[in-house]
Design a protein around this motif. Sequence first.
Motif, PDB file in Angstrom:
ATOM      1  N   LYS A 303       6.775  52.595  35.669  1.00 21.77           N
ATOM      2  CA  LYS A 303       7.706  51.574  35.183  1.00 21.77           C
ATOM      3  C   LYS A 303       8.187  50.686  36.326  1.00 21.77           C
ATOM      4  N   VAL A 304       8.558  51.325  37.435  1.00 24.47           N
ATOM      5  CA  VAL A 304       9.033  50.558  38.592  1.00 24.47           C
ATOM      6  C   VAL A 304       7.961  49.566  39.037  1.00 24.47           C
ATOM      7  N   VAL A 305       6.733  50.052  39.143  1.00 23.24           N
ATOM      8  CA  VAL A 305       5.660  49.196  39.652  1.00 23.24           C
ATOM      9  C   VAL A 305       5.347  48.067  38.671  1.00 23.24           C
ATOM     10  N   SER A 306       5.313  48.374  37.375  1.00 22.18           N
ATOM     11  CA  SER A 306       4.934  47.294  36.458  1.00 22.18           C
ATOM     12  C   SER A 306       6.045  46.251  36.357  1.00 22.18           C
ATOM     13  N   GLN A 307       7.303  46.688  36.343  1.00 23.96           N
ATOM     14  CA  GLN A 307       8.390  45.700  36.280  1.00 23.96           C
ATOM     15  C   GLN A 307       8.471  44.880  37.564  1.00 23.96           C
ATOM     16  N   GLY A 308       8.335  45.563  38.696  1.00 17.97           N
ATOM     17  CA  GLY A 308       8.441  44.877  39.990  1.00 17.97           C
ATOM     18  C   GLY A 308       7.320  43.875  40.174  1.00 17.97           C
ATOM     19  N   SER A 309       6.116  44.301  39.842  1.00 16.69           N
ATOM     20  CA  SER A 309       4.978  43.419  40.047  1.00 16.69           C
ATOM     21  C   SER A 309       5.067  42.192  39.129  1.00 16.69           C
ATOM     22  N   GLU A 310       5.598  42.400  37.941  1.00 21.26           N
ATOM     23  CA  GLU A 310       5.735  41.264  37.033  1.00 21.26           C
ATOM     24  C   GLU A 310       6.724  40.238  37.596  1.00 21.26           C
ATOM     25  N   LYS A 311       7.839  40.731  38.111  1.00 21.05           N
ATOM     26  CA  LYS A 311       8.828  39.812  38.706  1.00 21.05           C
ATOM     27  C   LYS A 311       8.242  39.095  39.915  1.00 21.05           C
ATOM     28  N   ALA A 312       7.537  39.874  40.745  1.00 19.08           N
ATOM     29  CA  ALA A 312       6.958  39.283  41.962  1.00 19.08           C
ATOM     30  C   ALA A 312       5.906  38.244  41.602  1.00 19.08           C
ATOM     31  N   ARG A 313       5.145  38.531  40.560  1.00 21.57           N
ATOM     32  CA  ARG A 313       4.099  37.572  40.173  1.00 21.57           C
ATOM     33  C   ARG A 313       4.692  36.293  39.616  1.00 21.57           C
ATOM     34  N   ASP A 314       5.802  36.387  38.901  1.00 21.59           N
ATOM     35  CA  ASP A 314       6.454  35.171  38.409  1.00 21.59           C
ATOM     36  C   ASP A 314       6.780  34.248  39.573  1.00 21.59           C
ATOM     37  N   SER A 315       7.373  34.841  40.592  1.00 20.93           N
ATOM     38  CA  SER A 315       7.748  34.060  41.758  1.00 20.93           C
ATOM     39  C   SER A 315       6.512  33.530  42.485  1.00 20.93           C
ATOM     40  N   ALA A 316       5.503  34.376  42.629  1.00 20.79           N
ATOM     41  CA  ALA A 316       4.298  33.994  43.372  1.00 20.79           C
ATOM     42  C   ALA A 316       3.508  32.914  42.622  1.00 20.79           C
ATOM     43  N   GLN A 317       3.447  33.031  41.302  1.00 16.47           N
ATOM     44  CA  GLN A 317       2.684  32.050  40.529  1.00 16.47           C
ATOM     45  C   GLN A 317       3.315  30.674  40.591  1.00 16.47           C
ATOM     46  N   LYS A 318       4.635  30.661  40.612  1.00 14.83           N
ATOM     47  CA  LYS A 318       5.335  29.374  40.731  1.00 14.83           C
ATOM     48  C   LYS A 318       4.973  28.716  42.065  1.00 14.83           C
ATOM     49  N   THR A 319       5.012  29.494  43.137  1.00 13.71           N
ATOM     50  CA  THR A 319       4.677  28.942  44.457  1.00 13.71           C
ATOM     51  C   THR A 319       3.237  28.430  44.484  1.00 13.71           C
ATOM     52  N   ILE A 320       2.321  29.232  43.969  1.00 17.29           N
ATOM     53  CA  ILE A 320       0.911  28.829  44.004  1.00 17.29           C
ATOM     54  C   ILE A 320       0.682  27.560  43.187  1.00 17.29           C
ATOM     55  N   ARG A 321       1.345  27.479  42.048  1.00 15.19           N
ATOM     56  CA  ARG A 321       1.230  26.260  41.219  1.00 15.19           C
ATOM     57  C   ARG A 321       1.667  25.038  42.029  1.00 15.19           C
ATOM     58  N   GLU A 322       2.793  25.164  42.695  1.00 15.01           N
ATOM     59  CA  GLU A 322       3.336  24.030  43.444  1.00 15.01           C
ATOM     60  C   GLU A 322       2.486  23.712  44.683  1.00 15.01           C
ATOM     61  N   VAL A 323       2.015  24.775  45.339  1.00 12.21           N
ATOM     62  CA  VAL A 323       1.194  24.577  46.534  1.00 12.21           C
ATOM     63  C   VAL A 323      -0.124  23.871  46.165  1.00 12.21           C
ATOM     64  N   ARG A 324      -0.716  24.288  45.065  1.00 16.02           N
ATOM     65  CA  ARG A 324      -1.964  23.647  44.620  1.00 16.02           C
ATOM     66  C   ARG A 324      -1.738  22.160  44.371  1.00 16.02           C
ATOM     67  N   GLU A 325      -0.618  21.869  43.763  1.00 20.96           N
ATOM     68  CA  GLU A 325      -0.326  20.474  43.473  1.00 20.96           C
ATOM     69  C   GLU A 325      -0.150  19.678  44.774  1.00 20.96           C
ATOM     70  N   ILE A 326       0.562  20.277  45.737  1.00 25.17           N
ATOM     71  CA  ILE A 326       0.785  19.610  47.035  1.00 25.17           C
ATOM     72  C   ILE A 326      -0.549  19.359  47.738  1.00 25.17           C
ATOM     73  N   ILE A 327      -1.424  20.368  47.701  1.00 26.28           N
ATOM     74  CA  ILE A 327      -2.712  20.249  48.385  1.00 26.28           C
ATOM     75  C   ILE A 327      -3.602  19.210  47.700  1.00 26.28           C
ATOM     76  N   GLY A 328      -3.384  19.020  46.416  1.00 24.78           N
ATOM     77  CA  GLY A 328      -4.158  17.977  45.716  1.00 24.78           C
ATOM     78  C   GLY A 328      -5.105  18.504  44.663  1.00 24.78           C
ATOM     79  N   PHE A 329      -5.009  19.798  44.358  1.00 22.88           N
ATOM     80  CA  PHE A 329      -5.804  20.317  43.245  1.00 22.88           C
ATOM     81  C   PHE A 329      -5.168  19.813  41.951  1.00 22.88           C
ATOM     82  N   LYS A 330      -5.979  19.294  41.088  1.00 23.61           N
ATOM     83  CA  LYS A 330      -5.429  18.812  39.801  1.00 23.61           C
ATOM     84  C   LYS A 330      -6.221  19.415  38.662  1.00 23.61           C
ATOM     85  N   PRO A 331      -5.516  19.790  37.604  1.00 21.43           N
ATOM     86  CA  PRO A 331      -6.261  20.284  36.438  1.00 21.43           C
ATOM     87  C   PRO A 331      -7.031  19.149  35.784  1.00 21.43           C
TER      88      PRO A 331
END
Length: 332
Positions: A303-331
């Motif tokens: 439970k600890v690992v699945s809840q923690g990883s989900e929270k961490a991924r939310d934060s990490a996915q937001k950063t990656i989305r923004e970083v991709r946009e900054i670098i110039g990757f576009k959907p």
Amino acid sequence: MMETIVSGMRPTGNLHLGSYFGALKNFISLQENHNCYFFVADYHSLTTHPNPKDLHYNVRTILAQYLACGLDPQRSTIYIQSEVPETCELYMFLNMNAYLGELERVTSFKDKIRQNPNNVNAGLLTYPCLMAADILIHRATHVPVGKDQEQHLEMTRDFAGRFNRMYGVDYFPEPVAYNFGNELVKVPGLDGSGKMGKSETEGNALFLVDDPSVIRKKIMRAKTDSGPTKEREPMSQEIDNLFSLMRLVSSKDKVEFFEKKYNECSIRYGDMKKELAQDMVNFTLPFRERILDIEKDELYLKKVVSQGSEKARDSAQKTIREVREIIGFKPF
Ligand code: TRP
């Protein structure tokens, strides 16, 4: 102030008293009023090619021990690095802007290649990029690191600043060391030398999970000297170490009692060790019991690992989305 804090813990064996007072106790106080991410750095451990059979066990052990010591999944985000693969994507982006020269100059890299000239792999070289990715993936502002990690943190700042300048953005904060001021305490080992560490001589470290009989044996065997011969004789390193350990777990009165005995040259080290051993057992036993309980509790760990990883991924996915946009990757 609500700072974002990240720290990684290498999955290497059992926690000892030095890791508790040197790092963990500080993590526990940080989680009270900061946005904390604590993770088990299992990607990092691949630089030394652990046996697949051991890898999971090591991660699980270190996780159980941190939880038993008081890292609190309600207050902090506690996760396993490899469950947040976004870290790898940021690591790859950072690798593109890291220079061979600066990576080769890192002290920990130079130490590693000296110790293991037959395993100079690229992962070892780019270790600072992975560590920077760990920190920047949550856009952390502070990292509670010891002296040995300061250079890595400095490189994280370099990488963050370089990224910002390259793309003309003010995206990544340049994270600084969390300063604990004078709260850092000295935890010496039992072999009469410097600090407590698991790589020193056998019996030098007291592990939180040690059985009381093992704690007693290690302390009774700790190095001493032949005793003071004149009043107020300066203490040898060995004896100073014993007093330092006693200050961590015994009452002030007890410490003063033995200091007085020492200064009067009437101290019996055996008596002092017996007292220290008992107080040490009183200190470590509750940790040992919690560690053993948590290690058995498959459901809780899951439970600890699945809840923690989900929270961490939310934060990490937001950063990656923004970083991709900054670098110039576009959907498309
Ligand atoms: N390099 C750290 C160590 O050896 C562990 C670590 C990995 C870490 N990633 C991190 C620490 C990020 C702080 C922040 O102990």
